[in-house]
Design a protein around this motif. Sequence first.
Motif, PDB file in Angstrom:
ATOM      1  N   UNK A  81       0.812  -1.221   0.000  1.00  0.00           N
ATOM      2  CA  UNK A  81       0.000   0.000   0.000  1.00  0.00           C
ATOM      3  C   UNK A  81       0.847   1.274   0.000  1.00  0.00           C
ATOM      4  N   UNK A  82       2.136   1.149  -0.304  1.00  0.00           N
ATOM      5  CA  UNK A  82       3.025   2.312  -0.367  1.00  0.00           C
ATOM      6  C   UNK A  82       3.407   2.539  -1.826  1.00  0.00           C
ATOM      7  N   UNK A  83       3.217   3.772  -2.288  1.00  0.00           N
ATOM      8  CA  UNK A  83       3.615   4.138  -3.650  1.00  0.00           C
ATOM      9  C   UNK A  83       4.903   4.928  -3.604  1.00  0.00           C
ATOM     10  N   UNK A  84       5.815   4.570  -4.465  1.00  0.00           N
ATOM     11  CA  UNK A  84       7.075   5.288  -4.585  1.00  0.00           C
ATOM     12  C   UNK A  84       7.008   6.099  -5.877  1.00  0.00           C
ATOM     13  N   UNK A  85       7.457   7.357  -5.805  1.00  0.00           N
ATOM     14  CA  UNK A  85       7.421   8.204  -6.996  1.00  0.00           C
ATOM     15  C   UNK A  85       8.394   7.677  -8.041  1.00  0.00           C
ATOM     16  N   UNK A  86       8.274   8.193  -9.248  1.00  0.00           N
ATOM     17  CA  UNK A  86       9.113   7.707 -10.340  1.00  0.00           C
ATOM     18  C   UNK A  86      10.590   7.974 -10.106  1.00  0.00           C
ATOM     19  N   UNK A  87      10.904   9.012  -9.362  1.00  0.00           N
ATOM     20  CA  UNK A  87      12.317   9.287  -9.095  1.00  0.00           C
ATOM     21  C   UNK A  87      12.841   8.428  -7.945  1.00  0.00           C
ATOM     22  N   UNK A  88      11.943   7.675  -7.272  1.00  0.00           N
ATOM     23  CA  UNK A  88      12.341   6.774  -6.209  1.00  0.00           C
ATOM     24  C   UNK A  88      12.586   7.451  -4.874  1.00  0.00           C
ATOM     25  N   UNK A  89      12.323   8.732  -4.766  1.00  0.00           N
ATOM     26  CA  UNK A  89      12.630   9.465  -3.531  1.00  0.00           C
ATOM     27  C   UNK A  89      11.442   9.585  -2.591  1.00  0.00           C
ATOM     28  N   UNK A  90      10.302   9.986  -3.122  1.00  0.00           N
ATOM     29  CA  UNK A  90       9.175  10.231  -2.219  1.00  0.00           C
ATOM     30  C   UNK A  90       8.250   9.023  -2.170  1.00  0.00           C
ATOM     31  N   UNK A  91       7.641   8.845  -1.030  1.00  0.00           N
ATOM     32  CA  UNK A  91       6.704   7.750  -0.818  1.00  0.00           C
ATOM     33  C   UNK A  91       5.399   8.320  -0.285  1.00  0.00           C
ATOM     34  N   UNK A  92       4.311   7.686  -0.630  1.00  0.00           N
ATOM     35  CA  UNK A  92       3.017   8.069  -0.069  1.00  0.00           C
ATOM     36  C   UNK A  92       2.182   6.804   0.052  1.00  0.00           C
ATOM     37  N   UNK A  93       1.362   6.776   1.056  1.00  0.00           N
ATOM     38  CA  UNK A  93       0.512   5.609   1.277  1.00  0.00           C
ATOM     39  C   UNK A  93      -0.731   5.719   0.413  1.00  0.00           C
ATOM     40  N   UNK A  94      -1.169   4.599  -0.127  1.00  0.00           N
ATOM     41  CA  UNK A  94      -2.423   4.570  -0.867  1.00  0.00           C
ATOM     42  C   UNK A  94      -3.545   4.800   0.133  1.00  0.00           C
ATOM     43  N   UNK A  95      -4.610   5.443  -0.302  1.00  0.00           N
ATOM     44  CA  UNK A  95      -5.657   5.858   0.629  1.00  0.00           C
ATOM     45  C   UNK A  95      -6.994   5.189   0.335  1.00  0.00           C
ATOM     46  N   UNK A  99     -11.277  10.502  -1.264  1.00  0.00           N
ATOM     47  CA  UNK A  99     -10.783  11.622  -2.074  1.00  0.00           C
ATOM     48  C   UNK A  99     -10.139  11.089  -3.343  1.00  0.00           C
ATOM     49  N   UNK A 100     -10.117  11.916  -4.368  1.00  0.00           N
ATOM     50  CA  UNK A 100      -9.577  11.507  -5.665  1.00  0.00           C
ATOM     51  C   UNK A 100      -8.210  10.870  -5.508  1.00  0.00           C
ATOM     52  N   UNK A 112      -4.565   4.857  -5.776  1.00  0.00           N
ATOM     53  CA  UNK A 112      -3.508   5.809  -6.085  1.00  0.00           C
ATOM     54  C   UNK A 112      -3.663   6.239  -7.529  1.00  0.00           C
ATOM     55  N   UNK A 113      -3.021   7.345  -7.905  1.00  0.00           N
ATOM     56  CA  UNK A 113      -3.147   7.850  -9.277  1.00  0.00           C
ATOM     57  C   UNK A 113      -1.922   8.653  -9.667  1.00  0.00           C
ATOM     58  N   UNK A 114      -1.721   8.774 -10.959  1.00  0.00           N
ATOM     59  CA  UNK A 114      -0.653   9.603 -11.513  1.00  0.00           C
ATOM     60  C   UNK A 114      -1.065  10.034 -12.914  1.00  0.00           C
ATOM     61  N   UNK A 115      -0.540  11.169 -13.353  1.00  0.00           N
ATOM     62  CA  UNK A 115      -0.774  11.680 -14.704  1.00  0.00           C
ATOM     63  C   UNK A 115       0.542  11.686 -15.450  1.00  0.00           C
ATOM     64  N   UNK A 116       0.489  11.245 -16.714  1.00  0.00           N
ATOM     65  CA  UNK A 116       1.694  11.226 -17.540  1.00  0.00           C
ATOM     66  C   UNK A 116       1.328  11.558 -18.983  1.00  0.00           C
ATOM     67  N   UNK A 123      -4.775   3.179 -10.005  1.00  0.00           N
ATOM     68  CA  UNK A 123      -4.621   1.790  -9.591  1.00  0.00           C
ATOM     69  C   UNK A 123      -5.274   1.594  -8.239  1.00  0.00           C
ATOM     70  N   UNK A 124      -5.679   0.371  -7.968  1.00  0.00           N
ATOM     71  CA  UNK A 124      -6.343   0.091  -6.689  1.00  0.00           C
ATOM     72  C   UNK A 124      -5.966  -1.304  -6.202  1.00  0.00           C
ATOM     73  N   UNK A 125      -6.036  -1.448  -4.900  1.00  0.00           N
ATOM     74  CA  UNK A 125      -5.788  -2.727  -4.243  1.00  0.00           C
ATOM     75  C   UNK A 125      -6.977  -2.991  -3.330  1.00  0.00           C
TER      76      UNK A 125
END
Length: 172
Positions: A81-95, A99-100, A112-116, A123-125
């Motif tokens: 349930x932990x998402x790591x950013x593409x640069x591998x530095x920041x982490x955030x927990x899936x909620x 909220x969006x 969790x979500x990302x725009x590219x 994505x969801x678990x």
Amino acid sequence: MSRGVTMGVRGRDRQVFGEHGLTLVEVMMASIVVGIGLAGGVALLHWAEHGRQFGAQGTRALALATSRLEVKRVASWERLLVDVSEDGRSERAMADDGRDPDTTAGDGIYSGAADADGIRVVWSIQPSHPGRLRESGHVTIQASARYRTMSGAMREVRVGTIRGNPRFIGPS
């Protein structure tokens, strides 16, 4: 070269020659036919390029959704349930907070979500039993990617899998 032919017409001799070129009407008709063919060819090339771009965007969306699914499939169970950013530095927990991108708070589905580049990946678990993740025998992992076509229509691709808890020994 054509040869002259002598013919008799009402007592007079007249010489008839073969054609030496095209008339103006024939040249104009040929130009019109060639112009229509060229216009059709240009329209076909434009249509083919549109199809190539549409296909490329769909392929890219599928690749983004699949890569997110694979990241969650190979993550350790404790960090699922932990998402790591593409640069591998920041982490955030899936909620699961409503909220969006999560749609309903407390339903047991973590999102969790990302725009590219104009593609929105969500994505969801979903644990097999709401509550603590370690008490679930398996999770359903889903990822979708939405994108807008050149005509403005929204398209979506979805992928999913089920992953078993390697430490699950049954309900307590």
